[in-house]
Design a protein around this motif. Structure first.
Motif, PDB file in Angstrom:
ATOM      1  N   GLN A   1       0.833  -1.203   0.000  1.00 21.61           N
ATOM      2  CA  GLN A   1       0.000   0.000   0.000  1.00 21.61           C
ATOM      3  C   GLN A   1       0.868   1.255   0.000  1.00 21.61           C
ATOM      4  O   GLN A   1       0.568   2.234  -0.705  1.00 21.61           O
ATOM      5  CB  GLN A   1      -0.926   0.006   1.224  1.00 21.61           C
ATOM      6  N   SER A   2       1.935   1.240   0.775  1.00 22.24           N
ATOM      7  CA  SER A   2       2.850   2.385   0.799  1.00 22.24           C
ATOM      8  C   SER A   2       3.579   2.545  -0.531  1.00 22.24           C
ATOM      9  O   SER A   2       3.840   3.671  -0.973  1.00 22.24           O
ATOM     10  CB  SER A   2       3.866   2.220   1.934  1.00 22.24           C
ATOM     11  N   ALA A   3       3.908   1.432  -1.171  1.00 21.93           N
ATOM     12  CA  ALA A   3       4.540   1.494  -2.491  1.00 21.93           C
ATOM     13  C   ALA A   3       3.615   2.185  -3.490  1.00 21.93           C
ATOM     14  O   ALA A   3       4.062   2.965  -4.343  1.00 21.93           O
ATOM     15  CB  ALA A   3       4.899   0.090  -2.972  1.00 21.93           C
TER      16      ALA A   3
ATOM     17  N   GLY B   1      11.801   6.620   5.350  1.00 21.55           N
ATOM     18  CA  GLY B   1      11.860   7.013   6.751  1.00 21.55           C
ATOM     19  C   GLY B   1      10.492   7.272   7.356  1.00 21.55           C
ATOM     20  O   GLY B   1      10.305   7.136   8.569  1.00 21.55           O
ATOM     21  N   ILE B   2       9.527   7.614   6.514  1.00 22.44           N
ATOM     22  CA  ILE B   2       8.168   7.868   6.988  1.00 22.44           C
ATOM     23  C   ILE B   2       7.338   6.590   7.036  1.00 22.44           C
ATOM     24  O   ILE B   2       6.602   6.336   7.996  1.00 22.44           O
ATOM     25  CB  ILE B   2       7.471   8.908   6.082  1.00 22.44           C
ATOM     26  N   LEU B   3       7.459   5.739   6.003  1.00 26.47           N
ATOM     27  CA  LEU B   3       6.520   4.633   5.802  1.00 26.47           C
ATOM     28  C   LEU B   3       7.061   3.253   6.144  1.00 26.47           C
ATOM     29  O   LEU B   3       6.320   2.263   6.030  1.00 26.47           O
ATOM     30  CB  LEU B   3       6.041   4.632   4.337  1.00 26.47           C
TER      31      LEU B   3
ATOM     32  N   ALA C   1       6.847  -4.603  10.579  1.00 23.65           N
ATOM     33  CA  ALA C   1       6.420  -5.981  10.346  1.00 23.65           C
ATOM     34  C   ALA C   1       7.006  -6.556   9.066  1.00 23.65           C
ATOM     35  O   ALA C   1       6.928  -7.763   8.832  1.00 23.65           O
ATOM     36  CB  ALA C   1       4.888  -6.041  10.281  1.00 23.65           C
ATOM     37  N   ILE C   2       7.598  -5.702   8.224  1.00 31.65           N
ATOM     38  CA  ILE C   2       8.119  -6.166   6.937  1.00 31.65           C
ATOM     39  C   ILE C   2       9.638  -6.294   6.956  1.00 31.65           C
ATOM     40  O   ILE C   2      10.186  -7.369   6.730  1.00 31.65           O
ATOM     41  CB  ILE C   2       7.669  -5.213   5.807  1.00 31.65           C
ATOM     42  N   GLY C   3      10.311  -5.207   7.228  1.00 32.30           N
ATOM     43  CA  GLY C   3      11.778  -5.247   7.180  1.00 32.30           C
ATOM     44  C   GLY C   3      12.448  -4.938   8.492  1.00 32.30           C
ATOM     45  O   GLY C   3      13.682  -4.769   8.546  1.00 32.30           O
ATOM     46  N   GLY C   4      11.674  -4.850   9.570  1.00 30.40           N
ATOM     47  CA  GLY C   4      12.258  -4.605  10.873  1.00 30.40           C
ATOM     48  C   GLY C   4      12.630  -3.165  11.147  1.00 30.40           C
ATOM     49  O   GLY C   4      13.276  -2.867  12.163  1.00 30.40           O
ATOM     50  N   GLN C   5      12.244  -2.237  10.260  1.00 31.49           N
ATOM     51  CA  GLN C   5      12.524  -0.819  10.454  1.00 31.49           C
ATOM     52  C   GLN C   5      11.223  -0.078  10.725  1.00 31.49           C
ATOM     53  O   GLN C   5      10.202  -0.353  10.084  1.00 31.49           O
ATOM     54  CB  GLN C   5      13.214  -0.241   9.212  1.00 31.49           C
ATOM     55  N   THR C   6      11.272   0.887  11.620  1.00 27.60           N
ATOM     56  CA  THR C   6      10.057   1.578  12.039  1.00 27.60           C
ATOM     57  C   THR C   6      10.055   3.024  11.557  1.00 27.60           C
ATOM     58  O   THR C   6      10.899   3.833  11.964  1.00 27.60           O
ATOM     59  CB  THR C   6       9.923   1.564  13.569  1.00 27.60           C
TER      60      THR C   6
ATOM     61  N   PHE D   1       4.651   5.029  12.216  1.00 28.72           N
ATOM     62  CA  PHE D   1       4.472   3.958  13.201  1.00 28.72           C
ATOM     63  C   PHE D   1       4.953   4.383  14.587  1.00 28.72           C
ATOM     64  O   PHE D   1       5.133   3.555  15.471  1.00 28.72           O
ATOM     65  CB  PHE D   1       5.192   2.689  12.743  1.00 28.72           C
ATOM     66  N   GLY D   2       5.181   5.697  14.740  1.00 27.59           N
ATOM     67  CA  GLY D   2       5.413   6.230  16.075  1.00 27.59           C
ATOM     68  C   GLY D   2       6.838   6.486  16.479  1.00 27.59           C
ATOM     69  O   GLY D   2       7.095   6.892  17.613  1.00 27.59           O
TER      70      GLY D   2
END
Length: 403
Positions: free
Chosen positions: A273-275, A321-323, A327-332, A336-337
């Protein structure tokens, strides 16, 4: 050694290799008829030049040692690089896969100087640039260097490939100045379509292969790649419909390319969805950069290497950095807060711009002291193919226009 992973990365290596001749068709179709061979040659020459430099010293400087900015010479000439042992795939295959990134990255920046730069000058620049700019960037991002230690992420080359080449191309364009004939219509649009199709195909290897395994992350990266490209193509078509009343095929192809650029840093970190959102938004950003900013500032980025790759890469890095979804690549990402990734993404982009721009300016300034950078005005008007290569792509005796 996992034979399934090996087979997958071998295929991906071939797909990324295809991207360089694909770019030659894309750039060649956009150029003037009298400059097509020179434009294509600037891309094609990297197949030889970047390959040899990578084997001799590039890989070692990129992926050995623990320095902040550059590696060491432990793997000079691929010594100490195993062809049978590695984590999932042998290191030799990883080195070959990464070699293809060096090829396409150095080819990208040549689009900014099409139609006026001497081939000997761009050849020397590329040779130095691969060692002084590309290898340090690869080390800083993927080899455990500064940007990696800061915590920034770049799944398949937002900083290393697109921002570095786009900024370097912009520096070259500014140093060289404008072409004598800066405005023109692409002379071979079918070549642009062919190049776009092959680039899109190669990008599956580029992004999915960056998972370095035949696994779910590779599948996810493939899907985000295609989704962003498709959304950006449609978005660009919509912009042209609104602005000009009808969409163009060159614009549609350009939209697809900027979508591919923008998703590259986050292909394995953001959701599908972000893509989609990244693809929809990058076209207006790059469209504005190409249509308005370039004209306002007055630089001659001939084939929009900076407009597509520089601006698109910066946008993609920020959006990662925003999106980025934990749950996908371990980066927040920011939505996501957590703000840390967003901050370091901005910082890494600024470092990339400063480093690539400064070093490119130093390289071209040194070359300028020893040889002229541009062909003569007469040769430029006659055409780069004839003056630089003593060749012509088409039989002009049949009455075809040289413009």
């Amino acid at each position: 050694m996992n034979t399934g992973n090996v087979a997958f990365i071998v295929i991906c290596t071939g797909l990324v290799f295809i991207m360089t001749p694909a770019l030659a068709f894309f750039y060649g179709g956009l150029s003037r008829q009298k400059n097509i061979l020179n434009t294509m040659m600037m891309s094609i020459c990297t197949l030889g030049l970047a390959s040899i430099i990578w084997v001799l010293v590039g890989y070692s400087l990129s992926f050995s040692g623990d320095g902040l900015f550059i590696g060491n010479l432990d793997k000079l000439f691929f010594q100490n690089v195993s062809m049978t042992k590695g984590d999932g795939i042998p290191e030799g295959l990883f080195a070959a896969f990464q070699m293809m990134f060096a090829l396409i990255t150095s080819a990208i920046l040549t689009g900014s100087v099409a139609g006026r730069m001497r081939f000997s000058a761009i050849f020397l620049f590329l040779a130095a640039w691969l060692i002084v700019v590309y290898a340090p960037m690869a080390h800083m991002v993927w080899g455990g260097g500064l940007l990696d230690k800061l915590g920034s992420v770049d799944f398949a080359g937002g900083n290393v490939v697109h921002i570095s080449s786009g900024i370097s191309g912009l520096v070259l364009a500014i140093v060289l100045g404008k072409r004598k004939e800066s405005g023109h219509v692409p002379h071979n649009i079918p070549f642009v379509v062919l190049g776009t199709g092959l680039l899109w195909l190669g990008w599956f290897g580029f992004n999915a292969g960056s998972a370095l395994a035949a696994d779910g992350l590779a599948i996810h990266a493939l899907l985000t790649t295609n989704t962003a490209a498709a959304a950006a193509m449609l978005s660009w078509m919509g912009l042209e419909k609104i602005r000009h009343g009808k969409p163009s095929i060159v614009g549609s192809c350009t939209g697809a390319v900027v979508g591919l650029v923008a998703i590259t840093p986050g292909a394995g970190f953001v959701s599908i969805q972000s893509a989609l959102l990244i693809g929809l938004l990058v076209s207006p950003v790059c469209y504005y950069g190409i249509s308005f900013v370039k004209e306002k500032l007055g630089f001659d980025d001939a084939l929009d290497a900076f407009g597509c790759h520089g601006i698109g890469g910066i946008f993609g890095g920020i959006m990662t950095g925003i999106l980025a979804d934990p749950a996908i690549g371990g980066q927040t990402g920011l939505i996501f807060g957590q703000s840390n990734l967003f901050i370091v993404q901005i910082l890494s982009i600024l470092i990339t711009i400063a480093f690539a721009g400064t070093m490119s300016y130093i390289i071209i300034s040194i070359i300028k002291r020893f040889m002229p950078l541009r062909v003569s005005q007469t040769d430029e008007l006659q055409g780069m193919d004839q003056c630089e290569h003593n060749e012509q792509a088409y039989n002009t005796a049949l009455g075809l226009d040289l413009d």
